[in-house]
Design a protein around this motif. Structure first.
Motif, PDB file in Angstrom:
ATOM      1  N   PRO A   3      20.667  13.435  23.651  1.00  0.00           N
ATOM      2  CA  PRO A   3      19.437  14.003  23.088  1.00  0.00           C
ATOM      3  C   PRO A   3      19.107  13.398  21.715  1.00  0.00           C
ATOM      4  O   PRO A   3      20.008  13.073  20.935  1.00  0.00           O
ATOM      5  N   GLU A   4      17.830  13.272  21.434  1.00  0.00           N
ATOM      6  CA  GLU A   4      17.384  12.662  20.180  1.00  0.00           C
ATOM      7  C   GLU A   4      17.812  13.446  18.948  1.00  0.00           C
ATOM      8  O   GLU A   4      17.976  12.864  17.870  1.00  0.00           O
ATOM      9  N   HIS A   5      17.985  14.766  19.079  1.00  0.00           N
ATOM     10  CA  HIS A   5      18.328  15.571  17.907  1.00  0.00           C
ATOM     11  C   HIS A   5      19.823  15.492  17.552  1.00  0.00           C
ATOM     12  O   HIS A   5      20.233  16.034  16.538  1.00  0.00           O
ATOM     13  N   TRP A   6      20.632  14.823  18.374  1.00  0.00           N
ATOM     14  CA  TRP A   6      22.027  14.592  18.030  1.00  0.00           C
ATOM     15  C   TRP A   6      22.095  13.390  17.104  1.00  0.00           C
ATOM     16  O   TRP A   6      21.518  12.343  17.392  1.00  0.00           O
ATOM     17  N   SER A   7      22.822  13.518  16.037  1.00  0.00           N
ATOM     18  CA  SER A   7      22.940  12.440  15.057  1.00  0.00           C
ATOM     19  C   SER A   7      24.228  11.649  15.311  1.00  0.00           C
ATOM     20  O   SER A   7      25.322  12.223  15.311  1.00  0.00           O
ATOM     21  N   TYR A  20      28.914  12.350  17.942  1.00  0.00           N
ATOM     22  CA  TYR A  20      27.609  12.828  17.505  1.00  0.00           C
ATOM     23  C   TYR A  20      27.764  14.167  16.805  1.00  0.00           C
ATOM     24  O   TYR A  20      28.726  14.894  17.034  1.00  0.00           O
ATOM     25  N   ARG A  22      25.746  17.697  16.541  1.00  0.00           N
ATOM     26  CA  ARG A  22      24.680  18.504  17.133  1.00  0.00           C
ATOM     27  C   ARG A  22      24.384  19.643  16.177  1.00  0.00           C
ATOM     28  O   ARG A  22      25.256  20.482  15.918  1.00  0.00           O
TER      29      ARG A  22
END
Length: 119
Positions: A3-7, A20, A22
């Motif tokens: 997912p895009e919101h995971w860095s 990542y 979350r």
């Protein structure tokens, strides 16, 4: 697909993705590259430190894979992880439906069929 919101968190020495972060209420959950939680929510610096401490050691250990047609999970070894999928190999001599080394392809993030074996 991650997912895009995971860095992503990269290893400082070589830029390898160690996992990542979350975002969640109460902090950030550090995740392996295939989405397995390392701990619960932590402050960002502590979550990054948890991934640094884990490194890629999760690759060395056995994992248990739950299969839909089997009551007991089977032992597998991680072969490869990408942001889209992962490959694991059968390492369970008691699983007669596939040879040792048979490769299973799983989506990433892995939805909970895979868990670390042992304590």
């Amino acid at each position: 697909m991650i997912p895009e919101h995971w860095s992503p968190h990269h290893r400082e020495e070589d830029g390898e993705v160690l996992g990542y972060l979350r975002p969640e209420p109460g902090g950030h959950v550090p995740l392996t590259p295939f989405g397995h939680p390392v701990t619960g929510p932590l402050p960002e610096a502590e979550a990054r430190a948890a991934l640094d401490n884990l490194g890629l050691s999760y690759l060395a250990g056995p994992w248990l894979l739950t299969l839909p047609h089997r009551e007991e999970p089977i032992t597998v070894r991680i072969l490869e992880v990408t942001p889209e999928r992962m490959r694991v190999a059968n390492a369970d001599y008691g699983y007669e439906a596939a040879d040792i080394g048979h490769v299973f392809v799983l989506d990433v993030p892995e939805p909970g069929r895979l868990r670390a074996a042992g304590p």
